[in-house]
Design a protein around this motif. Structure first.
Motif, PDB file in Angstrom:
ATOM      1  N   VAL A 129      73.402  36.499  63.645  1.00  0.00           N
ATOM      2  CA  VAL A 129      72.981  36.067  63.382  1.00  0.00           C
ATOM      3  C   VAL A 129      73.863  34.964  63.175  1.00  0.00           C
ATOM      4  N   ARG A 182      75.627  44.362  63.200  1.00  0.00           N
ATOM      5  CA  ARG A 182      74.734  43.251  62.927  1.00  0.00           C
ATOM      6  C   ARG A 182      76.429  42.070  62.422  1.00  0.00           C
ATOM      7  N   GLU A 233      70.397  39.942  55.355  1.00  0.00           N
ATOM      8  CA  GLU A 233      70.400  40.328  57.015  1.00  0.00           C
ATOM      9  C   GLU A 233      71.305  41.703  57.137  1.00  0.00           C
TER      10      GLU A 233
END
Length: 287
Positions: free
Chosen positions: A32, A2, A92
């Motif tokens: 993100v 991520r 996250e």
């Protein structure tokens, strides 16, 4: 995997968004997108600004060809940019933070650093500062190493994130010739001094080869090309960047105490402030 891209919707951040999208696509990573609004205003204005920024960021993402098919997660937080980036990166569980070139405000930078430098110093994630338009994948990668554990961390991160495996990787190392000043005072010839420098370079190259072999980077017996440069690390790195024109410089950072963070520079910070190419800075506490 991520990736987190922090943006203030400026042209600098536009480059970072495009690069983050390209990297996420190459790595098959989730993306993100984070923007931060000022919370020093009435709550109604904060809420209105958050909605507006969220809409603008979503529209910007939809308009970018690099974002097609990625479905990035959009977050708009209120508060200090540094605090928000660190908090969201933790929440996250990101593997990489991507940011645009910072604004250069000399007096403020001298004492507290820019947001990107604060994230690099205090965070535990590799930070990619994007200086150039994301017109192509990284083809020429220069990894600056000093044969320390932070340098090993940076190399491992570069391979883990896919930066070192897709393009041409060159390992850079700066060395200084012992006793060079005394050689000049002793009136040694230029040829004699060059011979001493060449001998030191050969010894350094052998030591660097052993160091790289010990890191288990998955290269087997094949080591990447090595670029040696005599001089102080920051100056030698700038010369090598000018000569080799890399797309990306990978560099490890070192931890300092609280006072050191205020008054001590580092090669990584010098690279962030002066190099024209993109820079991946990896802190010693990177996962």
């Amino acid at each position: 995997m991520r990736f987190l891209c922090a943006t203030d919707l400026s042209s600098r951040s536009d480059r970072a968004l495009r690069r983050a999208a390209t990297l996420a696509r190459e790595a098959g990573a989730a993306l993100v997108l984070l923007s931060v609004v000022n919370d020093d205003q009435p709550e109604t204005l904060v809420a209105s600004e958050r909605r507006e920024v969220s809409s603008l960021l979503a529209e910007q993402a939809r308009a970018m060809p690099e974002m097609q098919g990625l479905a990035p997660r959009i977050r708009v937080e209120a508060g200090d940019a540094f605090d928000a980036i660190i908090r969201v990166a933790e929440e996250e569980a990101v593997d990489l933070i991507v940011m645009g070139e910072h604004r250069k405000r000399l007096l403020l930078d001298m004492f507290i650093g820019t947001t990107i430098e604060r994230v690099m110093r205090r965070g535990r994630w590799p930070v990619l500062m994007v200086n150039r338009p994301a017109e192509r994948p990284y083809k020429r990668v220069l990894a600056a190493v000093d044969m320390s554990e932070p340098a090993a961390q940076a190399l491992r991160a570069a391979f883990r994130l896919g930066f070192a495996g897709r393009g041409e990787l060159t390992v850079f190392h700066a060395f200084q010739q012992p006793g060079r000043g005394n050689m000049v005072l002793a009136d040694l010839s230029a040829e004699a001094i060059a011979g001493h420098v060449a001998a030191t370079a050969a010894q350094t190259r052998a030591e660097l080869g052993k160091y790289l072999s010990s890191l288990d980077l998955g290269l087997g017996s094949r080591l990447p090309p090595i670029a040696l440069e005599e001089g102080t690390p920051a100056e030698a790195l700038r010369r090598s960047v000018d000569r080799l024109s890399p797309d990306l410089v990978v560099i490890g950072t070192r931890g300092y105490g609280a006072v050191g963070r205020l008054v001590l520079g580092s090669v990584a910070e010098e690279a962030l402030r002066t190099l024209d190419c993109d820079v991946l800075a990896v802190p010693p506490q990177a996962a």
